[in-house]
Design a protein around this motif. Sequence first.
Motif, PDB file in Angstrom:
ATOM      1  N   UNK A  81       0.889  -1.113  -0.052  1.00 47.39           N
ATOM      2  CA  UNK A  81      -0.064  -0.013   0.078  1.00 47.39           C
ATOM      3  C   UNK A  81       1.001   1.251   0.045  1.00 47.39           C
ATOM      4  N   UNK A  82       1.879   1.283   0.915  1.00 47.35           N
ATOM      5  CA  UNK A  82       2.698   2.428   0.878  1.00 47.35           C
ATOM      6  C   UNK A  82       3.566   2.487  -0.321  1.00 47.35           C
ATOM      7  N   UNK A  83       4.033   1.512  -0.621  1.00 45.15           N
ATOM      8  CA  UNK A  83       4.938   1.754  -2.144  1.00 45.15           C
ATOM      9  C   UNK A  83       4.235   1.914  -3.174  1.00 45.15           C
ATOM     10  N   UNK A  84       2.920   1.268  -3.562  1.00 45.39           N
ATOM     11  CA  UNK A  84       2.075   2.048  -4.487  1.00 45.39           C
ATOM     12  C   UNK A  84       1.741   3.544  -4.295  1.00 45.39           C
ATOM     13  N   UNK A  85       1.456   3.778  -3.241  1.00 41.82           N
ATOM     14  CA  UNK A  85       1.198   5.216  -2.888  1.00 41.82           C
ATOM     15  C   UNK A  85       2.331   6.053  -3.071  1.00 41.82           C
ATOM     16  N   UNK A  86       3.691   5.903  -2.753  1.00 38.46           N
ATOM     17  CA  UNK A  86       4.829   6.602  -2.970  1.00 38.46           C
ATOM     18  C   UNK A  86       4.942   6.703  -4.339  1.00 38.46           C
ATOM     19  N   UNK A  87       4.750   5.477  -5.299  1.00 39.04           N
ATOM     20  CA  UNK A  87       4.997   5.572  -6.566  1.00 39.04           C
ATOM     21  C   UNK A  87       3.827   6.295  -7.452  1.00 39.04           C
ATOM     22  N   UNK A  88       2.775   6.267  -6.998  1.00 45.73           N
ATOM     23  CA  UNK A  88       1.835   7.233  -7.415  1.00 45.73           C
ATOM     24  C   UNK A  88       1.636   8.454  -7.210  1.00 45.73           C
ATOM     25  N   UNK A  89       2.352   8.965  -6.080  1.00 46.19           N
ATOM     26  CA  UNK A  89       2.718  10.477  -5.821  1.00 46.19           C
ATOM     27  C   UNK A  89       3.467  11.134  -6.607  1.00 46.19           C
ATOM     28  N   UNK A  90       4.172  10.484  -7.470  1.00 45.86           N
ATOM     29  CA  UNK A  90       4.738  11.213  -8.519  1.00 45.86           C
ATOM     30  C   UNK A  90       4.030  12.181  -9.481  1.00 45.86           C
ATOM     31  N   UNK A  91       2.693  11.378  -9.447  1.00 49.71           N
ATOM     32  CA  UNK A  91       1.760  11.785 -10.668  1.00 49.71           C
ATOM     33  C   UNK A  91       0.628  12.547  -9.913  1.00 49.71           C
ATOM     34  N   UNK A  92       0.142  11.964  -8.589  1.00 53.16           N
ATOM     35  CA  UNK A  92      -1.095  12.443  -8.117  1.00 53.16           C
ATOM     36  C   UNK A  92      -0.928  13.039  -6.558  1.00 53.16           C
TER      37      UNK A  92
END
Lengths: 184, 255
Positions: free
Chosen positions: B20-31
């Motif tokens: 969850x945290x890893x996906x969140x951080x990766x998505x945070x580049x765009x969102x």
Amino acid sequence: MKVPRGRLDKSRVVTDPRDTLADVLDRELTGYAVFESQETLLLDGEGRGLITFTDGVPVLVYHTGTDRGGPPALADLAIPGPYHVSIYALDAANLESAHEAADLRVPPGMPAERLGGDPALADSTRRAASDERLRTTDSDESSAEGGATEQSAVEAFLDDAEKIEAIKQQARSEAHERAQQWEF
Amino acid sequence: MVEVFAVASGKGGTGKTTSTVALGMALADRYDVTVVDADTGMANLLFHAGLSDAETTLHDVLADDAPVEAATYDRFGLTVVPCGTSLDGFRDANPDRLRDVVATLAEETDIILLDSPPALDSRTAVLPIVLADRIVVVLQPTIPAISDGLKVQEYATTYDTDVAGLLFNKVRASESIERVSEKTERYFDGPTLASVPESERAREARRAGRPLLAHAPECEAATAYRAAAEALTVQNGAADDAADRFRSAVIPESL
């Protein structure tokens, strides 16, 4: 397969077969466990799985519903719980002749991997296994690190479209029932 | 604009919180991403995000003792809503308030990730799946994990929540993951987003109380999580109706 009747040690309903495997390993039990799924729907009415143990380490697996033994029997057993599990203790000598059935054998860590989905428990089980067990299963347990045999069981499970449809169907009807119960 | 994902698995130990945290951080580049620990009975997001001494948590919000804003923390480029670990906190929390929490957060963010309980046996465990627009199913390539993942999917779709994709986690090098994931996809309504290798770095990160993508951003597992985020097509709903949408989230009439 024929196994002499043992002394009933425990009889209970478990949601995760991992707990039984961990308990048996912990207590270094010699004997066998009979798994009976509560979801007879998925097992055509009468499926029971039997796993024998020496000092807590699995040796043989057999499934009465499909009459298969060894790794394929684990795939037959790998369905959602709960299971009714009865554990019987036996002297090692009483299991000797049953344990000669090489076609029913499984590598020591395989039940924990496939039924329990717990690689760490599988590792502990392998550590507890005798050197002889590890040597004799070396060839088919490239699964020491997961491995080809291991994956072929997952793939065999995934090839059984009928069983998977039954799992899905059961989950859907549970979800419907519970929606009312939970007042969503 | 907001889309809510429940990160779910039927079984514990699949590395759901790490994912969850890893996906969140990766998505945070765009969102703009908000991560919520919706596993209110067995919270552990706080340990992954360096928030183990957070004073106000989701438990306080669900007990109506604090506004949502008081339990949000900016960490690692994410907005994090941790949950407490005390039994009292769990007892006093009213899980139904999660709807309002999600609705409130939805006004301020692009993506909400709900770290969901690894179970389907109670109303509280299933609520995040009901509230979400879509689920991400975290699987290991084992029979129990896949069959439990199937159950999660069927619950979700029964409750009108779609499947965004599958994430294979803790994959060992020797496992023929391509064949397994291809066969698994036949039974799921979403594609495999990525296969994340078993990783010593992930264990180190967890021990250090830091997210994997902060601890070892270049490791193989981190790269796989970024690929998963890339593969996730976010379908943002209109911002205006977000609050209403989650406040009124109910099981479809057809049941």
